[in-house]
Design a protein around this motif. Structure first.
Motif, PDB file in Angstrom:
ATOM      1  N   TRP A 392       1.241  -1.421  -0.301  1.00  0.00           N
ATOM      2  CA  TRP A 392      -0.266  -0.077   0.279  1.00  0.00           C
ATOM      3  C   TRP A 392       1.057   0.736  -0.305  1.00  0.00           C
ATOM      4  N   ASP A 393       1.965   1.167   0.254  1.00  0.00           N
ATOM      5  CA  ASP A 393       3.610   2.626   0.340  1.00  0.00           C
ATOM      6  C   ASP A 393       3.234   2.819  -1.703  1.00  0.00           C
ATOM      7  N   ILE A 394       3.190   2.023  -2.248  1.00  0.00           N
ATOM      8  CA  ILE A 394       3.317   2.184  -3.622  1.00  0.00           C
ATOM      9  C   ILE A 394       3.053   3.317  -4.586  1.00  0.00           C
ATOM     10  N   MET A 395       1.170   3.072  -4.138  1.00  0.00           N
ATOM     11  CA  MET A 395       0.768   4.277  -5.027  1.00  0.00           C
ATOM     12  C   MET A 395       0.544   5.785  -4.574  1.00  0.00           C
ATOM     13  N   PRO A 396       1.394   5.652  -3.246  1.00  0.00           N
ATOM     14  CA  PRO A 396       1.642   7.333  -3.073  1.00  0.00           C
ATOM     15  C   PRO A 396       3.483   7.779  -2.966  1.00  0.00           C
ATOM     16  N   THR A 397       4.175   6.962  -3.671  1.00  0.00           N
ATOM     17  CA  THR A 397       5.564   6.724  -3.296  1.00  0.00           C
ATOM     18  C   THR A 397       5.622   7.318  -5.018  1.00  0.00           C
ATOM     19  N   LEU A 398       4.740   6.420  -6.097  1.00  0.00           N
ATOM     20  CA  LEU A 398       4.660   6.601  -8.188  1.00  0.00           C
ATOM     21  C   LEU A 398       4.108   8.011  -7.484  1.00  0.00           C
ATOM     22  N   ALA A 399       2.390   8.420  -6.849  1.00  0.00           N
ATOM     23  CA  ALA A 399       2.813   9.487  -7.010  1.00  0.00           C
ATOM     24  C   ALA A 399       3.303  10.794  -7.056  1.00  0.00           C
ATOM     25  N   GLU A 400       4.230  10.492  -5.492  1.00  0.00           N
ATOM     26  CA  GLU A 400       4.634  11.755  -5.529  1.00  0.00           C
ATOM     27  C   GLU A 400       6.079  11.432  -6.195  1.00  0.00           C
ATOM     28  N   ILE A 401       6.408  10.690  -6.911  1.00  0.00           N
ATOM     29  CA  ILE A 401       7.022  10.767  -8.498  1.00  0.00           C
ATOM     30  C   ILE A 401       7.324  11.338  -9.583  1.00  0.00           C
ATOM     31  N   THR A 402       5.910  11.235  -9.674  1.00  0.00           N
ATOM     32  CA  THR A 402       5.494  11.843 -11.175  1.00  0.00           C
ATOM     33  C   THR A 402       4.836  12.921  -9.986  1.00  0.00           C
TER      34      THR A 402
END
Length: 505
Positions: A392-402
């Protein structure tokens, strides 16, 4: 000067939402993102995680070029809900799909003959219309999106197919049950069946009654003309080539090494020479018989490792590798059926690999998974992180990166860890699993609380200290009643009643 932000208020599948994009020059150099998801690969199945018998040189090199996570967790203990958690950023206390659900009320869903004739019998319970997923978020940042491999979150024609959940392109198995053969009669290209030069061979088929089980020729019918993972790599290569001028998000959701045991002959022969002769698997635990089960399991993983090497070489040849974030992981721990021998490979090492401790279990062997993140422009090579993280950390991770704002979720961005900066930590991680007898688990620092047999009325929590007891063999709940109380309170805090009654416990 702080970066300004522009709000993009949009309607996604009938749901209004606002996402935000940073207005700066970095947006013109967004990284490509490739998320590689194995199916039933154990924490200890890779050389870079201690595997001694299976060769994975390309994945090991990916770890040497990037960051290896030692305390990363899957969404849950089986495929569909784990993928739901990943795509939505909501753990199984909040997720819509919390277990595999074949929706048998539709009819004879386990009949492969019936599914071949009627596509509405394929697939699993769909994600509902309006679900905000990772690809939908990334599309707002200009990404082209693809999912190639296995889906399992919405039957054909439902509201939960990959194309309706944000993927511009899908190729592979819509249905998890169809993925019970690597030589299927068809795969899906977007919403349409694409028939292959394979005959339907129903899982559970045995060798002929009068056949010699020690003769490899007795198993010849289990190898057909078209091996699905070969086709998937072709589509992956085409997608990367087509989108080399655009930022893209690719989810490679391979069925490997989920059973059945079927692998290219080259790799099987390699491991027969390495392991020597072995007893055949006759099919008593489902799927298909296999003359060399251990050699074939290893062959599947090494074959896929070779494919990953091909993809990385393509990225380098196209000049994309340096600015591509590659995340490699598995949807849950190692399995126990179909002829696999997880204890022999020590597939969940250092955790227990036996039945009841790997796949379908919320013990560490069932949910602790390998994760490698490689991004040459951002992540220092050869690094290791013990940060406690989860799907569940991947959603916010990729959102922040992009540069986008994710929907409400349970995760915490891992970008600071990627960049070697101070990382915000979870107070705890939580799982619930309604299949079987029902179970719940919670991780808080080094404490692991586990409650099994919930459907049988059990409410007693077992408590383990993962620092001193990673195999969860010594229940110390009686020594720390205050910790048990705290963990139970946090479990109650993390739980929302599921919208699907089947997932209640």
């Amino acid at each position: 000067m702080k970066n300004s932000k522009t709000a993009l208020c949009i309607t996604i599948l009938g749901m209004s939402t606002c996402l935000y994009a940073n207005n700066n020059s970095a947006q013109n150099n967004k990284p490509n993102i490739i998320y590689i998801l194995a199916d039933d690969l154990g924490y200890g199945d890779l050389g870079c995680y201690g595997q001694k018998k299976i060769e994975t040189p390309h994945i090991d090199e990916l770890a040497r070029q990037g960051m290896r996570f030692t305390q990363h967790y899957s969404g849950t203990a089986v495929s569909a809900p784990s993928r739901c958690v990943l795509l939505t950023g909501k753990h199984t206390g909040h997720a819509y799909i919390r277990g595999n659900d074949e929706m048998s009320e539709r009819g004879n869903v386990w009949s492969h003959e019936a599914m071949l004739a009627d596509s509405t019998l394929e697939g699993q319970r769909p994600l509902p219309k309006g679900t905000i997923t990772i690809p939908l978020v990334l599309k707002q940042a200009g990404y082209k999106t693809a999912c190639i491999g296995k889906w399992g979150l919405g039957y054909p024609g439902s509201e939960g197919t990959p194309n309706k959940m944000g993927f511009d392109f899908f190729y592979g198995y819509n249905c998890q049950r169809q993925a019970h053969t690597y030589y299927p009669p068809f795969l899906y290209r977007n919403e349409t069946r694409e028939y292959l030069d394979n005959k339907l061979l129903v899982p559970g088929t045995k060798i002929a009654a009068d056949a010699d089980p020690l003769n490899p020729e007795s198993y010849s019918k289990f190898t057909q003309k078209v091996y699905a993972p070969d086709l998937m790599l072709n589509e992956i290569s085409n997608f990367v080539e087509t989108n080399k001028e655009n930022p893209f998000f690719l989810m490679w959701t391979t069925p490997v090494p989920h059973v059945p045991l079927q692998a290219p002959e080259k790799w099987v022969r390699h491991y027969i020479e390495k392991f020597g002769d072995e007893l055949p698997y006759n099919g008593e635990s489902g799927y298909f018989p296999c003359r060399y089960p251990r050699a074939t399991y290893a062959a599947m993983i090494s074959y896929w490792d070779e494919q990953i090497g091909i993809l990385i070489n393509q990225l380098k040849e196209l000049g994309l590798y340096e600015n591509t974030l590659i995340i490699f992981t598995s949807d849950n721990g190692p399995t126990f059926n179909g002829g696999t021998d997880s204890p022999w490979f020590d597939s969940a090492n250092p955790f227990k690999s036996e039945i009841g401790w790997g796949k379908t279990s919320l013990h560490e062997g069932g949910i602790r998974v390998p994760m490698i993140a490689c991004w040459p422009e951002k992540i220092d090579a050869g690094t290791t992180s013990d940060h406690i993280s989860a799907f569940w950390d991947i959603m916010p991770t990729l959102a922040e990166i992009t540069g986008t704002l994710p929907p409400p979720n349970n995760g915490i961005s891992l970008l600071p860890t990627f960049e070697g900066k101070k990382q915000v930590k979870h107070q705890y991680l939580y799982w619930e699993f309604p299949e079987g007898d029902g179970s719940k688990a919670i991780r808080m620092n080094n404490w692991k609380g586990y409650i099994g047999g919930i459907k049988k009325g059990n409410t007693t929590m077992q408590l383990f200290n993962l620092n001193t007891d990673p195999r969860e063999q010594n229940d110390i709940a009686n020594q720390f009643p205050e910790i048990v109380t705290e963990l139970k309170n946090k479990m109650a805090e993390a739980h929302e009643e599921p919208k699907i009654k089947k997932f209640s416990m």
